[in-house]
Enzyme design. Structure first.
Site, mmCIF file in Angstrom:
data_model
loop_
_atom_site.group_PDB
_atom_site.id
_atom_site.type_symbol
_atom_site.label_atom_id
_atom_site.label_comp_id
_atom_site.label_asym_id
_atom_site.label_seq_id
_atom_site.Cartn_x
_atom_site.Cartn_y
_atom_site.Cartn_z
ATOM 1 N N ASP A 13 31.721 118.810 6.422
ATOM 2 C CA ASP A 13 31.026 119.012 7.703
ATOM 3 C C ASP A 13 30.822 117.727 8.492
ATOM 4 O OD1 ASP A 13 30.849 121.704 7.067
ATOM 5 O OD2 ASP A 13 28.891 121.471 6.102
ATOM 6 N N LYS A 16 35.322 117.025 11.131
ATOM 7 C CA LYS A 16 36.786 116.894 11.030
ATOM 8 C C LYS A 16 37.481 117.752 12.083
ATOM 9 C CE LYS A 16 36.452 118.443 6.833
ATOM 10 N NZ LYS A 16 35.001 118.442 6.624
ATOM 11 N N GLY A 40 34.518 125.415 7.264
ATOM 12 C CA GLY A 40 34.045 125.891 8.557
ATOM 13 C C GLY A 40 34.140 124.734 9.520
ATOM 14 N N HIS A 41 35.116 124.792 10.414
ATOM 15 C CA HIS A 41 35.329 123.699 11.360
ATOM 16 C C HIS A 41 34.984 124.210 12.755
ATOM 17 C CE1 HIS A 41 38.489 121.876 8.386
ATOM 18 N NE2 HIS A 41 37.293 121.981 7.867
ATOM 19 N N GLN A 221 36.532 120.248 3.467
ATOM 20 C CA GLN A 221 35.542 119.609 2.582
ATOM 21 C C GLN A 221 35.578 118.080 2.760
ATOM 22 O OE1 GLN A 221 37.732 122.230 0.689
ATOM 23 N NE2 GLN A 221 36.363 123.472 1.917
HETATM 24 P P1 GDP Z 1 33.828 119.966 9.810
HETATM 25 O O1 GDP Z 1 33.702 121.021 8.772
HETATM 26 O O2 GDP Z 1 34.023 118.610 9.238
HETATM 27 O O3 GDP Z 1 34.869 120.294 10.858
HETATM 28 O O4 GDP Z 1 32.421 119.925 10.563
HETATM 29 P P2 GDP Z 1 31.574 121.206 11.053
HETATM 30 O O5 GDP Z 1 32.251 121.798 12.217
HETATM 31 O O6 GDP Z 1 31.258 122.105 9.906
HETATM 32 O O7 GDP Z 1 30.209 120.508 11.426
HETATM 33 C C1 GDP Z 1 30.120 119.540 12.424
HETATM 34 C C2 GDP Z 1 29.201 120.079 13.536
HETATM 35 O O8 GDP Z 1 28.845 119.022 14.388
HETATM 36 C C3 GDP Z 1 29.879 121.110 14.426
HETATM 37 O O9 GDP Z 1 28.916 122.018 14.880
HETATM 38 C C4 GDP Z 1 30.411 120.280 15.597
HETATM 39 O O10 GDP Z 1 30.524 121.021 16.805
HETATM 40 C C5 GDP Z 1 29.333 119.252 15.712
HETATM 41 N N1 GDP Z 1 29.769 117.924 16.158
HETATM 42 C C6 GDP Z 1 30.910 117.235 15.871
HETATM 43 N N2 GDP Z 1 30.866 116.001 16.391
HETATM 44 C C7 GDP Z 1 29.677 115.901 17.023
HETATM 45 C C8 GDP Z 1 29.019 114.834 17.725
HETATM 46 O O11 GDP Z 1 29.527 113.728 17.865
HETATM 47 N N3 GDP Z 1 27.777 115.107 18.217
HETATM 48 C C9 GDP Z 1 27.167 116.308 18.082
HETATM 49 N N4 GDP Z 1 25.958 116.468 18.585
HETATM 50 N N5 GDP Z 1 27.753 117.327 17.416
HETATM 51 C C10 GDP Z 1 28.976 117.117 16.893
HETATM 52 P P1 IMO Z 2 34.201 121.945 5.565
HETATM 53 O O1 IMO Z 2 35.709 121.959 5.585
HETATM 54 C C1 IMO Z 2 30.568 121.577 3.228
HETATM 55 C C2 IMO Z 2 30.679 123.166 -0.874
HETATM 56 C C3 IMO Z 2 29.830 124.372 -1.196
HETATM 57 C C4 IMO Z 2 29.527 124.084 -2.647
HETATM 58 C C5 IMO Z 2 30.824 123.465 -3.159
HETATM 59 C C6 IMO Z 2 31.749 124.453 -3.873
HETATM 60 O O2 IMO Z 2 33.568 122.750 6.617
HETATM 61 O O3 IMO Z 2 33.714 120.521 5.496
HETATM 62 P P2 IMO Z 2 33.341 126.379 -2.992
HETATM 63 O O4 IMO Z 2 33.039 127.633 -2.211
HETATM 64 O O5 IMO Z 2 34.310 125.460 -2.316
HETATM 65 O O6 IMO Z 2 33.725 126.659 -4.408
HETATM 66 O O7 IMO Z 2 31.928 125.603 -3.062
HETATM 67 O O8 IMO Z 2 31.478 122.945 -2.026
HETATM 68 N N1 IMO Z 2 31.600 123.348 0.273
HETATM 69 C C7 IMO Z 2 31.425 122.775 1.481
HETATM 70 N N2 IMO Z 2 30.414 122.025 1.962
HETATM 71 N N3 IMO Z 2 31.646 121.828 3.992
HETATM 72 C C8 IMO Z 2 32.676 122.554 3.516
HETATM 73 O O9 IMO Z 2 33.835 122.691 4.183
HETATM 74 C C9 IMO Z 2 32.568 123.113 2.215
HETATM 75 N N4 IMO Z 2 33.384 123.892 1.454
HETATM 76 C C10 IMO Z 2 32.774 124.005 0.271
HETATM 77 O O10 IMO Z 2 28.665 124.400 -0.405
HETATM 78 O O11 IMO Z 2 28.527 123.087 -2.730
HETATM 79 MG MG MG Z 3 32.315 122.473 8.151
#
Ligand code: GDP
Ligand code: IMO
Ligand code: MG
Length: 428
Positions: A13, A16, A40-41, A221
């Site tokens: 999270d 990416k 979840g991106h 991840q």
């Molecule tokens: P990922 O799994 O690495 O793609 O990250 P996620 O999407 O799960 O979580 C990142 C969250 O932060 C998302 O809701 C993005 O829209 C948000 N986000 C990403 N970059 C920024 C930033 O620079 N500032 C803010 N406020 N939100 C951001």
């Molecule tokens: P993105 O791509 C954050 C965590 C789960 C749990 C562990 C194992 O959005 O960064 P799993 O279902 O993979 O067997 O769970 O990994 N986990 C993540 N945490 N971002 C993710 O993906 C994750 N995908 C799995 O919360 O701790």
């Molecule tokens: Mg994510």
């Protein structure tokens, strides 16, 4: 020609999806190489918000091809749902989304096993998507690959074999006949939907590389959830680190020219497991609310912590990170001072490297240094020089301590809310 790996440098999270979306304009092909729909991106594109789970973030960029590599685990139902949902919002996948014949298939019994284990006292806080059990079958050499799924006779024989092998555990949930029915419910439709997307993606990527095209490898991840180098056993079941990109996409390691590590300006984690710099109380709640730190996949509140340089150094080493993207700098605005963990203390000794032992990971105490905070709305800033001096100082401090150039600073969700310090060098 070059492949650039965009790797999560923390516990997932990191943002990416947003960074890949920013860079995908310069890529010919965006490739996911591990994980599944546990990811979840969240990507904001053209003012609309998309939550991508299985499909690479490049799907939102018109010209890019997108690959789901052999290293992934794919649920045919989730695949159909995600492609259809994107289609409804005007994002077409046909002809530009390619699924490896060698990826492994998540079936309903994998999800049941994941839930059974989570609820049965051995919980890791997984996403309950069947990811771990599907990878277990892969390693046990009983897995169903996409190419097997596409052949009805092979598929049927493998399912019957695997239900027998897993019978003792599965029958605690449901009668095996009911599970079998679930596996075959909708099979023809799901297979028919998936089939046109499938090909040998390693061959496809080799052709792209031979033509001098650019590949953008998108990890799911992060380094600390890596099966080998993460906080085992509180990890995912694949290798997000950059080495995983070669294995999980079937490209040569020598094609990888750059590794961009994505880190938040602080740290978050969802699920259970060690988190040395975790903070509690009001500061954590404040950052969680300002940064909307709730999981994209499960909606769980994310645990919040300070930036951890020990952990980031480990990520830099195991992935060979060549430059960094720091995201969510805007969320830190108004926090003063900002703490940064520079080392740990364990059993009275200073520790500089992230420990292997689960006990040491749980019990080590962070040693912090304070960095003066900054204030004000920085979301509209587009040039590094226009950031408040203390915000710049924070970024430069991280750069200096990690000995890595910070090429990108993200100050908001959308593609526009991004400061590029050195966009060209990112590709290596
Ligand atoms: P990922 O799994 O690495 O793609 O990250 P996620 O999407 O799960 O979580 C990142 C969250 O932060 C998302 O809701 C993005 O829209 C948000 N986000 C990403 N970059 C920024 C930033 O620079 N500032 C803010 N406020 N939100 C951001
Ligand atoms: P993105 O791509 C954050 C965590 C789960 C749990 C562990 C194992 O959005 O960064 P799993 O279902 O993979 O067997 O769970 O990994 N986990 C993540 N945490 N971002 C993710 O993906 C994750 N995908 C799995 O919360 O701790
Ligand atoms: Mg994510």
């Amino acid at each position: 020609m070059p492949a650039l790996v965009v790797v999560g440098a923390q516990w997932g999270d990191e943002g990416k999806g947003k960074i890949v979306h920013c860079l995908a304009e310069e890529a010919d092909c965006v490739v996911r190489y591990q994980g599944g729909n546990n990811a979840g991106h969240t990507v904001v594109s053209g003012g609309k918000t998309f939550a991508l789970h299985l499909i690479p973030s490049g799907i939102l960029v018109r010209r890019a091809h997108n690959v789901i590599g052999n290293g992934l685990v794919l649920s045919p139902r989730s695949f159909m749902e995600e492609v259809s949902a994107l289609n409804k919002r005007g994002i077409r996948s046909k002809g530009r989304l390619h699924v490896s014949l060698m990826a492994h298939v998540i079936l309903p019994y994998h999800i049941m096993l994941d839930i059974l284990r989570e609820d049965g006292g051995r919980g890791l806080g997984t996403t309950r998507r069947g990811i771990g059990p599907c990878y277990e079958d892969k390693v046990a050499r009983i897995g169903v690959r996409v190419c097997d799924y596409l052949e009805p006779d092979t598929f049927k024989a493998l399912v019957d074999q695997n239900l027998r092998i897993r019978a003792a555990e599965l029958s605690r949930m449901k009668p095996l006949s009911a599970i079998r029915e679930e596996v075959f419910a909708d099979y023809a439709r799901l297979r028919g939907f998936l089939a046109p997307f499938c090909r040998d993606t390693s061959v496809f990527l080799a052709e792209h590389l031979a033509k001098g095209r650019r590949l953008l490898m998108e990890s799911a991840q992060g380094a600390m959830l890596d099966l080998d180098f993460g906080t085992y056993p509180f990890v995912t079941s694949s290798n997000p680190i950059a080495g995983g990109a070669a294995v999980g996409a079937g490209i040569a390691p020598s094609a990888i020219r750059g590794v961009l590590g994505v880190t938040k300006a602080y740290t978050t984690r969802v699920g259970l497991g060690p988190f040395p710099t975790e903070m509690e109380g009001r500061m954590a709640s404040r950052l969680r609310e300002i940064g909307h730190e709730y999981g994209t996949t499960t909606g769980r509140p994310r645990r919040i912590g300070w930036l951890d340089l020990v952990q980031l150094r480990a990520a830099a080493r195991t992935s060979g990170i060549t430059s960094l993207a720091i995201t969510k700098l805007d969320t830190l605005s108004g926090t003063d001072p900002i703490k940064v963990c520079v080392a740990y203390r364990y059993k009275g000794k200073r520790v500089e490297e992230f420990p292997a032992s689960r006990r040491a990971q749980m019990e080590c105490e962070p040693i912090y240094e304070n960095i003066p905070g900054f204030a004000g709305d920085i979301q509209s800033v587009r040039r590094f020089a226009d950031l408040p001096v203390r915000a710049r100082r924070y970024v430069l401090e991280v750069e200096k301590r990690l000995k890595l150039p910070v090429a990108i600073v993200s100050v908001g969700k959308s593609r526009e809310e991004t400061i590029y310090r050195d966009r060209r060098s990112v590709w290596g």
